[in-house]
Motif scaffolding. Structure first.
Motif, PDB file in Angstrom:
ATOM      1  N   GLY A 163       0.821  -1.203   0.000  1.00  0.00           N
ATOM      2  CA  GLY A 163       0.000   0.000   0.000  1.00  0.00           C
ATOM      3  C   GLY A 163       0.850   1.245   0.000  1.00  0.00           C
ATOM      4  O   GLY A 163       2.077   1.192   0.147  1.00  0.00           O
ATOM      5  N   ALA A 164       0.176   2.373  -0.178  1.00  0.00           N
ATOM      6  CA  ALA A 164       0.881   3.656  -0.204  1.00  0.00           C
ATOM      7  C   ALA A 164      -0.050   4.751   0.296  1.00  0.00           C
ATOM      8  O   ALA A 164      -1.278   4.642   0.195  1.00  0.00           O
ATOM      9  N   ARG A 166      -0.604   9.009  -0.046  1.00  0.00           N
ATOM     10  CA  ARG A 166      -0.265  10.161  -0.885  1.00  0.00           C
ATOM     11  C   ARG A 166      -1.008  11.371  -0.321  1.00  0.00           C
ATOM     12  O   ARG A 166      -2.189  11.548  -0.563  1.00  0.00           O
ATOM     13  N   SER A 171       2.240  12.516  -8.201  1.00  0.00           N
ATOM     14  CA  SER A 171       2.612  11.126  -8.449  1.00  0.00           C
ATOM     15  C   SER A 171       2.348  10.800  -9.910  1.00  0.00           C
ATOM     16  O   SER A 171       1.716  11.561 -10.634  1.00  0.00           O
ATOM     17  N   LEU A 176       2.639   4.154  -9.911  1.00  0.00           N
ATOM     18  CA  LEU A 176       1.852   3.592  -8.808  1.00  0.00           C
ATOM     19  C   LEU A 176       1.375   2.187  -9.159  1.00  0.00           C
ATOM     20  O   LEU A 176       1.427   1.276  -8.324  1.00  0.00           O
ATOM     21  N   ILE A 180       2.775  -0.901  -6.629  1.00  0.00           N
ATOM     22  CA  ILE A 180       1.787  -1.406  -5.673  1.00  0.00           C
ATOM     23  C   ILE A 180       1.260  -2.757  -6.149  1.00  0.00           C
ATOM     24  O   ILE A 180       0.866  -2.927  -7.300  1.00  0.00           O
ATOM     25  N   LEU A 186      -4.209   2.252  -1.935  1.00  0.00           N
ATOM     26  CA  LEU A 186      -3.677   3.606  -2.053  1.00  0.00           C
ATOM     27  C   LEU A 186      -4.611   4.545  -1.312  1.00  0.00           C
ATOM     28  O   LEU A 186      -5.795   4.641  -1.626  1.00  0.00           O
ATOM     29  N   SER A 188      -5.273   8.369  -0.598  1.00  0.00           N
ATOM     30  CA  SER A 188      -4.924   9.658  -1.184  1.00  0.00           C
ATOM     31  C   SER A 188      -5.670  10.780  -0.465  1.00  0.00           C
ATOM     32  O   SER A 188      -6.881  10.693  -0.251  1.00  0.00           O
ATOM     33  N   GLU A 217      -8.077   6.942 -11.225  1.00  0.00           N
ATOM     34  CA  GLU A 217      -6.743   6.346 -11.160  1.00  0.00           C
ATOM     35  C   GLU A 217      -6.760   5.052 -11.965  1.00  0.00           C
ATOM     36  O   GLU A 217      -7.171   4.008 -11.457  1.00  0.00           O
ATOM     37  N   ARG A 279      -5.706  -1.528  -5.887  1.00  0.00           N
ATOM     38  CA  ARG A 279      -5.056  -1.933  -7.131  1.00  0.00           C
ATOM     39  C   ARG A 279      -5.792  -3.124  -7.735  1.00  0.00           C
ATOM     40  O   ARG A 279      -6.132  -4.077  -7.041  1.00  0.00           O
TER      41      ARG A 279
END
Length: 280
Positions: A163-164, A166, A171, A176, A180, A186, A188, A217, A279
């Motif tokens: 995971g991430a 932001r 980005s 991404l 990922i 994600l 955001s 996205e 994702r």
């Protein structure tokens, strides 16, 4: 795992004999590109060809102002909300895009390590183009991995992160998707319609609210949105001046109206949009 920003090959951390544990270590790739591990524990993976200026990113004064503001706990509700959106995951690897001096990364690691045994081996990475910010982050959060790097050419192996996060960071969608893992998350954060609206009212005749449209996205499914709104009581003018130093609107103020604004404003509107993507 880091990859070389020049040739995209895996990087290995090797020691140099006769030198201290940190200052004597370098990342190497098979093409013999090398990158020193700084004494603070971070690595600079932003080659000159990826820079748009000599010293990109926030400068020392901006970093100090942001850190002072964040340490006032003014944005702690945002940090807590981000942490909550990741608390139910079994993530082993997380990335903080545009991590700055590490405030959100540090609180995230602390929160997740307490939340469940599954997070005790969490590896949390942070990147930013500001060397000053990364140096501060690495010094204050030694159990995390920090690198000076571009979000548009991430120095990480494909499918490396569970995971991430932001938070107000630029980005590249393709990057991404690359780093990922499938089903990875994600989180955001972007400004809501009325975020810092008092600042806008101080410099614009006609105030346009931030867009609330959910960003598309590609490669990700939008799962949920959370809006976080509250009124921040200003404890002292310096707190508001620090906040002003953090945002692009600062350039719209001159010395006179800036002083008037920070000395007379007693509260300000906070409005965040937190979007969670998964994702595909």
């Amino acid at each position: 795992m880091y990859i070389c920003p020049l040739c995209r090959q895996p990087l290995m951390l090797l020691g140099l004999s006769g030198l201290s544990e940190l200052s004597g270590r370098q990342y190497h790739c098979t093409n013999k590109h090398s990158f020193d591990l700084a004494k603070e524990g971070y690595v600079n993976l932003l080659p000159v060809q990826q820079k748009n200026s000599k010293d990109p990113g926030d400068n020392k004064l901006m970093i100090q102002a942001r850190r002072a503001f964040l340490e006032s706990a003014a944005y702690q509700p945002l940090s807590d909300a981000v942490n909550g959106l990741l608390a139910d995951t079994a993530a082993k690897t997380l990335l903080d895009l545009g991590c700055g001096e590490g405030y959100y990364s540090g609180r995230l690691q602390q929160a997740l390590s307490k939340a469940a045994p599954a997070h005790k081996d969490l590896q949390l990475y942070g990147i930013d183009i500001s060397k000053i910010a990364i140096k501060y982050a690495a010094k204050h959060y030694p159990t995390m991995q920090f690198a000076v790097a571009s979000a548009y050419q991430l120095p990480f192996a494909s499918n490396y992160f569970d995971g991430a996060i932001r938070i107000y960071a630029p980005s590249d969608n393709a990057e991404l998707q690359r780093v990922i893992k499938p089903q990875g998350r994600l989180v955001s954060v972007s400004p809501g319609p009325n975020h810092l609206i008092e600042m806008k009212q101080a410099v614009y005749r006609e105030v346009k609210p931030h867009s609330a449209v959910i960003k598309d996205e590609p490669g990700f499914n939008h799962i949920t949105r959370q809006q976080l709104r509250y009124t921040l009581a200003i404890n002292e003018p310096q707190q508001l001046d620090n906040l002003l130093q953090m945002v692009p609107l600062a350039w719209k103020f001159n010395a006179e109206n800036r002083q008037h604004f920070v000395s007379t404003t007693q509260q300000i509107s906070i409005d965040f949009l937190l979007d969670v993507y998964q994702r595909q």
